[in-house]
Design a protein around this motif. Sequence first.
Motif, PDB file in Angstrom:
ATOM      1  N   ILE A 147       0.938  -1.284   0.095  1.00 45.70           N
ATOM      2  CA  ILE A 147      -0.073  -0.079   0.048  1.00 45.70           C
ATOM      3  C   ILE A 147       0.936   1.287   0.049  1.00 45.70           C
ATOM      4  CG2 ILE A 147      -1.678   1.355   1.421  1.00 45.70           C
ATOM      5  CD1 ILE A 147      -2.849  -0.892  -0.016  1.00 45.70           C
ATOM      6  N   LYS A 148       0.844   2.122  -1.021  1.00 42.76           N
ATOM      7  CA  LYS A 148       1.372   3.429  -0.997  1.00 42.76           C
ATOM      8  C   LYS A 148       0.836   4.514  -0.470  1.00 42.76           C
ATOM      9  CE  LYS A 148       3.744   2.025  -5.180  1.00 42.76           C
ATOM     10  NZ  LYS A 148       4.150   2.436  -6.672  1.00 42.76           N
ATOM     11  N   TYR A 149      -0.557   4.531  -0.775  1.00 43.79           N
ATOM     12  CA  TYR A 149      -1.405   5.715  -0.235  1.00 43.79           C
ATOM     13  C   TYR A 149      -2.482   5.272   0.804  1.00 43.79           C
ATOM     14  CZ  TYR A 149       1.100   6.820  -4.541  1.00 43.79           C
ATOM     15  OH  TYR A 149       1.866   6.774  -5.536  1.00 43.79           O
ATOM     16  N   VAL A 150      -2.609   6.074   1.969  1.00 41.71           N
ATOM     17  CA  VAL A 150      -3.581   5.987   2.946  1.00 41.71           C
ATOM     18  C   VAL A 150      -4.314   7.001   2.852  1.00 41.71           C
ATOM     19  CG1 VAL A 150      -4.332   5.115   4.958  1.00 41.71           C
ATOM     20  CG2 VAL A 150      -2.444   3.834   3.918  1.00 41.71           C
ATOM     21  N   VAL A 151      -5.955   6.603   2.907  1.00 37.60           N
ATOM     22  CA  VAL A 151      -6.812   7.874   3.086  1.00 37.60           C
ATOM     23  C   VAL A 151      -7.616   7.532   4.428  1.00 37.60           C
ATOM     24  CG1 VAL A 151      -8.501   9.456   2.145  1.00 37.60           C
ATOM     25  CG2 VAL A 151      -7.050   8.324   0.439  1.00 37.60           C
ATOM     26  N   LEU A 152      -7.724   8.355   5.300  1.00 36.61           N
ATOM     27  CA  LEU A 152      -8.716   8.234   6.411  1.00 36.61           C
ATOM     28  C   LEU A 152      -9.836   9.247   6.158  1.00 36.61           C
ATOM     29  CD1 LEU A 152      -6.085   8.328   9.540  1.00 36.61           C
ATOM     30  CD2 LEU A 152      -7.267   6.403   8.275  1.00 36.61           C
ATOM     31  N   ASP A 153     -10.812   9.030   5.652  1.00 36.61           N
ATOM     32  CA  ASP A 153     -11.902   9.973   5.492  1.00 36.61           C
ATOM     33  C   ASP A 153     -13.129   9.951   6.783  1.00 36.61           C
ATOM     34  OD1 ASP A 153     -13.740  11.572   3.838  1.00 36.61           O
ATOM     35  OD2 ASP A 153     -14.605   9.921   2.843  1.00 36.61           O
ATOM     36  N   GLU A 168      -5.301   3.198  14.363  1.00 37.10           N
ATOM     37  CA  GLU A 168      -3.502   3.032  14.727  1.00 37.10           C
ATOM     38  C   GLU A 168      -3.008   1.656  14.338  1.00 37.10           C
ATOM     39  OE1 GLU A 168      -1.800   4.525  18.242  1.00 37.10           O
ATOM     40  OE2 GLU A 168      -3.404   6.263  18.515  1.00 37.10           O
ATOM     41  N   PHE A 169      -3.914   0.662  14.454  1.00 35.96           N
ATOM     42  CA  PHE A 169      -3.354  -0.642  14.129  1.00 35.96           C
ATOM     43  C   PHE A 169      -3.339  -0.683  12.514  1.00 35.96           C
ATOM     44  CE2 PHE A 169      -4.655  -4.980  12.672  1.00 35.96           C
ATOM     45  CZ  PHE A 169      -3.896  -5.678  13.227  1.00 35.96           C
ATOM     46  N   ILE A 170      -4.164  -0.129  11.845  1.00 36.48           N
ATOM     47  CA  ILE A 170      -4.241  -0.037  10.411  1.00 36.48           C
ATOM     48  C   ILE A 170      -2.956   0.697   9.711  1.00 36.48           C
ATOM     49  CG2 ILE A 170      -5.357   0.776   8.380  1.00 36.48           C
ATOM     50  CD1 ILE A 170      -8.244   0.256   9.909  1.00 36.48           C
ATOM     51  N   LEU A 171      -2.722   1.742  10.514  1.00 36.76           N
ATOM     52  CA  LEU A 171      -1.534   2.594  10.199  1.00 36.76           C
ATOM     53  C   LEU A 171      -0.291   2.002  10.457  1.00 36.76           C
ATOM     54  CD1 LEU A 171      -2.678   6.180  11.262  1.00 36.76           C
ATOM     55  CD2 LEU A 171      -2.542   5.316   8.803  1.00 36.76           C
ATOM     56  N   GLN A 172      -0.316   1.088  11.442  1.00 37.84           N
ATOM     57  CA  GLN A 172       0.987   0.365  11.867  1.00 37.84           C
ATOM     58  C   GLN A 172       1.180  -0.798  10.756  1.00 37.84           C
ATOM     59  OE1 GLN A 172       0.093  -0.913  15.869  1.00 37.84           O
ATOM     60  NE2 GLN A 172       0.325   1.290  16.722  1.00 37.84           N
ATOM     61  N   ASN A 173      -0.044  -1.344  10.054  1.00 42.12           N
ATOM     62  CA  ASN A 173       0.160  -2.356   9.136  1.00 42.12           C
ATOM     63  C   ASN A 173       0.248  -1.902   7.669  1.00 42.12           C
ATOM     64  OD1 ASN A 173      -0.596  -5.417  10.419  1.00 42.12           O
ATOM     65  ND2 ASN A 173      -1.412  -3.610  11.826  1.00 42.12           N
ATOM     66  N   THR A 174       0.697  -0.707   7.442  1.00 40.13           N
ATOM     67  CA  THR A 174       0.776  -0.099   6.114  1.00 40.13           C
ATOM     68  C   THR A 174       2.235   0.659   6.323  1.00 40.13           C
ATOM     69  OG1 THR A 174      -0.746   1.858   6.812  1.00 40.13           O
ATOM     70  CG2 THR A 174      -1.405   0.022   5.508  1.00 40.13           C
ATOM     71  N   PRO A 175       3.342  -0.233   6.345  1.00 44.39           N
ATOM     72  CA  PRO A 175       4.640   0.466   6.739  1.00 44.39           C
ATOM     73  C   PRO A 175       5.387   0.906   5.731  1.00 44.39           C
ATOM     74  CG  PRO A 175       4.623  -2.388   6.778  1.00 44.39           C
ATOM     75  CD  PRO A 175       3.147  -1.654   6.614  1.00 44.39           C
ATOM     76  N   ASN A 176       4.748   0.585   4.485  1.00 49.01           N
ATOM     77  CA  ASN A 176       5.497   1.135   3.306  1.00 49.01           C
ATOM     78  C   ASN A 176       4.545   2.401   2.211  1.00 49.01           C
ATOM     79  OD1 ASN A 176       7.766  -0.959   3.586  1.00 49.01           O
ATOM     80  ND2 ASN A 176       6.224  -2.218   2.751  1.00 49.01           N
ATOM     81  N   ARG A 177       3.967   2.902   3.172  1.00 46.95           N
ATOM     82  CA  ARG A 177       2.944   3.758   2.459  1.00 46.95           C
ATOM     83  C   ARG A 177       4.058   5.229   2.234  1.00 46.95           C
ATOM     84  NH1 ARG A 177       1.485   3.853   7.713  1.00 46.95           N
ATOM     85  NH2 ARG A 177       1.907   6.097   8.890  1.00 46.95           N
ATOM     86  N   GLN A 178       3.668   5.858   1.230  1.00 44.08           N
ATOM     87  CA  GLN A 178       4.476   6.948   0.829  1.00 44.08           C
ATOM     88  C   GLN A 178       3.679   8.278   1.334  1.00 44.08           C
ATOM     89  OE1 GLN A 178       4.934   6.808  -3.612  1.00 44.08           O
ATOM     90  NE2 GLN A 178       5.910   4.961  -3.633  1.00 44.08           N
ATOM     91  N   SER A 179       2.411   8.187   1.283  1.00 46.09           N
ATOM     92  CA  SER A 179       1.826   9.309   1.603  1.00 46.09           C
ATOM     93  C   SER A 179       0.436   9.029   2.559  1.00 46.09           C
ATOM     94  CB  SER A 179       1.471  10.461   0.729  1.00 46.09           C
ATOM     95  OG  SER A 179       0.653   9.942  -0.413  1.00 46.09           O
ATOM     96  N   THR A 180       0.317   9.713   3.384  1.00 48.61           N
ATOM     97  CA  THR A 180      -1.184   9.436   4.151  1.00 48.61           C
ATOM     98  C   THR A 180      -1.894  10.918   4.006  1.00 48.61           C
ATOM     99  OG1 THR A 180      -0.014   8.410   5.696  1.00 48.61           O
ATOM    100  CG2 THR A 180      -2.219   8.892   6.439  1.00 48.61           C
ATOM    101  N   TRP A 181      -3.347  10.678   3.736  1.00 47.04           N
ATOM    102  CA  TRP A 181      -4.449  11.965   3.725  1.00 47.04           C
ATOM    103  C   TRP A 181      -5.338  11.881   4.689  1.00 47.04           C
ATOM    104  CZ3 TRP A 181      -4.900  10.682  -2.471  1.00 47.04           C
ATOM    105  CH2 TRP A 181      -3.532  10.633  -3.067  1.00 47.04           C
ATOM    106  N   LEU A 182      -5.538  12.765   5.433  1.00 48.91           N
ATOM    107  CA  LEU A 182      -6.717  12.426   6.570  1.00 48.91           C
ATOM    108  C   LEU A 182      -7.566  13.828   6.230  1.00 48.91           C
ATOM    109  CD1 LEU A 182      -5.910  12.572  10.485  1.00 48.91           C
ATOM    110  CD2 LEU A 182      -7.525  13.956   9.349  1.00 48.91           C
ATOM    111  N   PHE A 183      -8.828  13.523   5.947  1.00 49.85           N
ATOM    112  CA  PHE A 183      -9.922  14.258   5.738  1.00 49.85           C
ATOM    113  C   PHE A 183     -10.879  14.116   6.766  1.00 49.85           C
ATOM    114  CE2 PHE A 183      -8.078  13.655   1.558  1.00 49.85           C
ATOM    115  CZ  PHE A 183      -8.269  15.067   1.016  1.00 49.85           C
ATOM    116  N   SER A 184     -11.207  15.471   7.440  1.00 46.42           N
ATOM    117  CA  SER A 184     -12.221  15.586   8.496  1.00 46.42           C
ATOM    118  C   SER A 184     -12.885  16.862   8.335  1.00 46.42           C
ATOM    119  CB  SER A 184     -11.306  15.522   9.694  1.00 46.42           C
ATOM    120  OG  SER A 184     -12.078  15.577  10.994  1.00 46.42           O
ATOM    121  N   ALA A 185     -14.079  16.671   8.929  1.00 41.76           N
ATOM    122  CA  ALA A 185     -15.091  18.052   9.006  1.00 41.76           C
ATOM    123  C   ALA A 185     -14.611  18.781  10.252  1.00 41.76           C
ATOM    124  CB  ALA A 185     -16.397  17.455   9.091  1.00 41.76           C
ATOM    125  N   THR A 186     -14.061  18.288  11.170  1.00 46.54           N
ATOM    126  CA  THR A 186     -13.811  18.985  12.289  1.00 46.54           C
ATOM    127  C   THR A 186     -12.446  18.558  12.912  1.00 46.54           C
ATOM    128  OG1 THR A 186     -14.876  17.229  14.005  1.00 46.54           O
ATOM    129  CG2 THR A 186     -16.234  19.399  13.352  1.00 46.54           C
TER     130      THR A 186
END
Length: 566
Positions: A147-153, A168-186
């Motif tokens: 997985i290269k790209y992780v999005v938290l919507d 946190e468990f999911i992020l720990q299991n994607t060790p080779n991601r190149q970028s993480t994008w976090l989207f939130s309303a607040t």
Amino acid sequence: MMTFAELGLDAKLVQATDALGYKNPTPIQEKAIPVLISGTKDLVGLAQTGTGKTAAFGLPLLHLIDEGQKFPQALVVCPTRELCLQIVNEMELFKKFQTGMHVVAVYGGTSIGQQIRDLKRGVQIVVATPGRLIDLIERKAINLEQIKYVVLDEADEMLNMGFKDDIEFILQNTPNRQSTWLFSATMPPEIRRISKKYLKDPMEITVGKTNTANKNIDHQYFVTSAQHRYQTLKRLIDFNPGIYGIIFTRTKADAQDIAEKLTREGYDIDALHGDLTQQQRDKVMGEFRDKTLQLLIATDVAARGIDVAGITHVINYELPDDVEVYTHRSGRTGRAGNTGVCMSIIHIREMGKMRHIQGIVQVPFHKMDIPGGKDVCRKQFFHFMEKLLQTDISHGDYESYVPMLEEKFADVSKEEVLKRVAAMEFDRFLKYYENAEDLNIYEQRRERFERGAGMDRRGGDRERMPGRDTRGRQFGSSAGGNGGGGDYARLFVNLGTKDGFYKASFLQFILDLSDLRKEVLGRIDMKEMNSWIEIDKRAAKQMIAAIDGKNYKGRRIRMNDADSRR
């Protein structure tokens, strides 16, 4: 104004947006897409629901992914099944001209075996809810190593639903991601903490201000007494005959109870709450999307992730405690540039909470009068006349029936025909609202309620009674009483935890019914079937008079002085 072609997207994606009729990106898309298509930058995107966040991350993912490689390269994590399916549906539209690109949704409440088979066929993008994704990880049915790209919507929603450890468990299991994008309303503190821990020097994009409400929504509030909430709700629905909306309640018991009452009275409504199976939930949501249901009544937890086009109204049966919850509720309407209305039914004591919410979301709230019975009938009548005039008569062989109609109504005047049509349509409304009472609380009545509760016009105590608060802590004069003695009475009531109450909701219930303030109360002792309440003796009679003899879920409430009862 910028176009999608100017954002640097692949030509096939621009072709897809053109085919969908999307010419100009929304503000969040315009700011995020040029950053994300580099594929190397972490990002935090803050924007309200309905502003186009799915395209803001979906188009860059489709731009970056190698469709020749048949393994998961991107992961989108979102809080609910509904949002998961919505994201996949939108991405299917965006990848219309990318024939080798595959997106799969994995979520709970349905066959995990079928989802495993879908993954084995070869996919590039996985959209998942946290629980089902972790299940797949533990079964070794999905490999996140590449997985290269992780999005938290809707990251704030996931935290509200208790998915912090899962994220946190999911992020720990994607060790080779190149970028993480976090989207939130607040941006609650936990989001900030996760951002600092797992994102590397993220770029932060904010569209509008954090926690602010959508400016396309008209925020209205209606002040009434607690016992008139349901009648007020009915009146607001009847005064808006074209309404297509969601009603929010605090508890699933309230959602089910109100839905049953309104259904018996002929309204097209159903409830969405945590006790429904996934099959029942899908059925309700399908009927609501098809507009078989005009209204949906839901708890905040059950409604998370719902995105239905064309919702005209959101009604808060009660105000939520959290400003963020109000923002999410109201954001169900006024989406994609449309206008909407958010109406809140409030009690006098909630005025402070309402002003607090107004100050944070930074939009004006308009105090509205609850419509009178004649106003409702007039509004319904005009709506019916408009429908009558706009009825399409071009598809039926009505001409052949006209001679019979003319013969039948030869001796009946046009005015009488119209009256009879109106009587058929409005008989129920006219009877119900003929002698309808005024449900508004005006300033004079407000002052009377406050005087009855021992309050001055500024809302402060005229004379603070010594005793204990609802947590048993001492307050007031050091010479104060000790609960049931001195200046406190002890009341018995035949309601308890078996009726679905916990201490906070029970406190709110008895205060709403009695129009008293919590300062008059001391200790509350709740049992399964009964409860005992310590209360300032001067307010005891008012509480008993207001509550004794009322009905709660079909059961008669008994309240009396516990000492005299012994």
